[in-house]
Design a protein around this motif. Structure first.
Motif, PDB file in Angstrom:
ATOM      1  N   UNK A  69     -27.331  26.125  26.931  1.00 29.59           N
ATOM      2  CA  UNK A  69     -26.592  25.928  28.186  1.00 29.59           C
ATOM      3  C   UNK A  69     -25.255  26.399  28.044  1.00 29.59           C
ATOM      4  N   UNK A  70     -24.300  26.497  27.226  1.00 32.88           N
ATOM      5  CA  UNK A  70     -23.171  27.097  27.191  1.00 32.88           C
ATOM      6  C   UNK A  70     -23.157  28.321  27.395  1.00 32.88           C
ATOM      7  N   UNK A  71     -24.155  29.197  26.806  1.00 29.84           N
ATOM      8  CA  UNK A  71     -24.199  30.603  26.859  1.00 29.84           C
ATOM      9  C   UNK A  71     -24.741  31.007  28.307  1.00 29.84           C
ATOM     10  N   UNK A  72     -25.586  30.298  28.742  1.00 25.66           N
ATOM     11  CA  UNK A  72     -26.222  30.421  30.250  1.00 25.66           C
ATOM     12  C   UNK A  72     -24.895  30.308  31.152  1.00 25.66           C
ATOM     13  N   UNK A  73     -24.092  29.161  30.999  1.00 25.87           N
ATOM     14  CA  UNK A  73     -22.949  29.012  31.884  1.00 25.87           C
ATOM     15  C   UNK A  73     -22.035  29.940  32.032  1.00 25.87           C
ATOM     16  N   UNK A  91     -32.223  35.348  31.933  1.00 23.45           N
ATOM     17  CA  UNK A  91     -33.631  35.121  31.389  1.00 23.45           C
ATOM     18  C   UNK A  91     -33.734  34.956  30.035  1.00 23.45           C
ATOM     19  N   UNK A  92     -33.313  35.766  29.115  1.00 22.15           N
ATOM     20  CA  UNK A  92     -33.386  35.777  27.577  1.00 22.15           C
ATOM     21  C   UNK A  92     -32.897  34.235  27.158  1.00 22.15           C
ATOM     22  N   UNK A  93     -31.733  33.690  27.647  1.00 24.48           N
ATOM     23  CA  UNK A  93     -31.492  32.260  27.150  1.00 24.48           C
ATOM     24  C   UNK A  93     -32.551  31.324  27.460  1.00 24.48           C
ATOM     25  N   UNK A  94     -33.015  31.590  28.714  1.00 19.33           N
ATOM     26  CA  UNK A  94     -34.020  30.376  29.346  1.00 19.33           C
ATOM     27  C   UNK A  94     -35.268  30.663  28.381  1.00 19.33           C
ATOM     28  N   UNK A  95     -35.735  31.965  28.142  1.00 18.51           N
ATOM     29  CA  UNK A  95     -36.917  32.042  27.466  1.00 18.51           C
ATOM     30  C   UNK A  95     -36.753  31.637  25.907  1.00 18.51           C
ATOM     31  N   UNK A  96     -35.614  31.599  25.474  1.00 20.02           N
ATOM     32  CA  UNK A  96     -35.611  31.258  24.009  1.00 20.02           C
ATOM     33  C   UNK A  96     -35.423  29.784  24.149  1.00 20.02           C
ATOM     34  N   UNK A  97     -35.019  29.158  25.241  1.00 22.86           N
ATOM     35  CA  UNK A  97     -34.922  27.786  25.251  1.00 22.86           C
ATOM     36  C   UNK A  97     -36.243  27.055  25.326  1.00 22.86           C
ATOM     37  N   UNK A  98     -37.334  27.703  26.471  1.00 27.17           N
ATOM     38  CA  UNK A  98     -38.480  27.365  26.301  1.00 27.17           C
ATOM     39  C   UNK A  98     -39.260  27.434  25.001  1.00 27.17           C
ATOM     40  N   UNK A  99     -39.032  28.513  24.359  1.00 27.60           N
ATOM     41  CA  UNK A  99     -39.797  28.485  23.084  1.00 27.60           C
ATOM     42  C   UNK A  99     -39.325  27.517  22.231  1.00 27.60           C
TER      43      UNK A  99
END
Length: 336
Positions: A49-53, A194-202
């Protein structure tokens, strides 16, 4: 014969007796509310979340700065007068300004004086400059009408004929580069998100499968006695919703605190020429109300995405359990 005394009537039994109150034991959750795996997942989601924000805020700042540059550049043009031997610089600057203001579409003209020119050169040449001793070009800034700009080619030709040392810059090249840079930055930021969200989903998928694996016997018993898949999935969904809300809230709060601290520090160092140049080039670290709203929206999206991913993973795992039970061959192979 003496008659026996009559016995006193027996006390009537109470019609209703108070029954002891039955206390229902609260149902324990399928998953423990806090364990090592849950705490580790909170930390991972907080980092994501920190990286995404941080990425979202950076993209927002770059877009705002690029829009500010484009707006300022599109409403101004610059006339540069190169120093030459025997040239009366002050007179030539006034002449160039007056010539430019004769064109339709110009609003105002401003001559950049020696003090302002020296201030522009301070980050590279230091303080205490004597502009008259250096071959430094002087500038005239002309404000134009953005909706009805003047004929730049005609203005350039007239200035060249009247003042050979003059050159006109309409900043079109800079505008094109700024627009291209803004689009590229948005694309890069979108890719990082998109990469951050993909890593979080995995990460959530693996965490959900781990939780299912450690509590598989409980899930199988519940499912065997008649618990529907939606009930089990809802229990896991609630568990991961709490974890994702905690992690995303911590990460988003840290990102907002970072931007607030950076903006505060920058606002208290704006007096130096280096900071002025950096602010002119890269803008301020303030993301504004829209940026903080985006950070909050990112926190909500992360929580919902985590919850939805956990639910889908549980439903798929239960489906696999049902498939194994309905296929004796696969079940025997699994037991062997």
């Amino acid at each position: 014969m003496t008659e026996a005394a009559p016995k006193p009537p027996a006390e009537a039994a109470p019609r209703s007796q108070k029954r002891p109150e039955m206390k229902v034991r609260p149902t324990a959750p399928i998953l423990p509310s806090a364990n090592i795996q849950g705490n580790a997942l909170i930390v991972v989601i907080a980092i994501m979340a920190f990286l995404a924000c941080l990425t979202l805020g950076g993209v927002s700042m770059v877009r705002s700065t690029a829009a500010s540059w484009e707006s300022q550049i599109s409403r101004e043009i610059t006339i540069q007068i190169r120093p030459d031997e025997g040239l009366d610089m002050d007179k030539t600057l006034t002449q160039a300004r007056d010539l430019a203001l004769t064109f339709v579409g110009t609003k105002d003209g401003q001559i950049v004086d020696e003090a302002a020119t020296a201030r522009l050169l301070e980050p590279w040449l230091g303080t205490g400059l004597d502009i008259k001793e250096l071959p430094v070009p002087r500038l005239v800034i002309i404000t134009i009408d953005e909706n009805n700009p003047p004929d730049f080619e005609a203005m350039r030709s007239l200035l060249k004929e009247s003042i050979p040392q003059a050159s006109l810059d309409d900043h079109r090249t800079w505008v094109d580069r700024l627009v291209s840079m803004a689009h590229t930055t948005v694309m890069i930021g979108t890719g990082i998100l998109l990469l951050v969200f993909s890593a979080m989903v995995l990460t959530v998928v693996f965490a959900t499968r781990g939780a299912l694996s450690s509590n598989r016997h409980i899930v199988e018993v519940l499912h065997f006695v008649g618990a529907e898949s939606s009930f089990v999935a809802t229990e896991f969904q609630k568990h991961f919703l709490k974890i994702s809300l905690k992690g995303s809230a911590v990460g988003s709060a840290l990102a907002a605190l970072f931007f607030m601290t950076a903006g505060f520090l920058q606002s208290h160092t704006l007096a130096t020429p280096q900071t002025d140049q950096a602010t002119a080039l890269f803008g301020t670290f303030s993301v504004g109300a829209l940026g903080y709203a985006g950070i909050f929206a990112t926190m909500i999206v992360i929580a919902l995405l985590t919850t939805f991913t956990a639910r889908l993973t549980v439903m798929r795992t239960i489906y696999e359990i049902d498939t194994l039970r309905s296929d004796p061959t696969r079940a025997d192979g699994l037991v062997n």
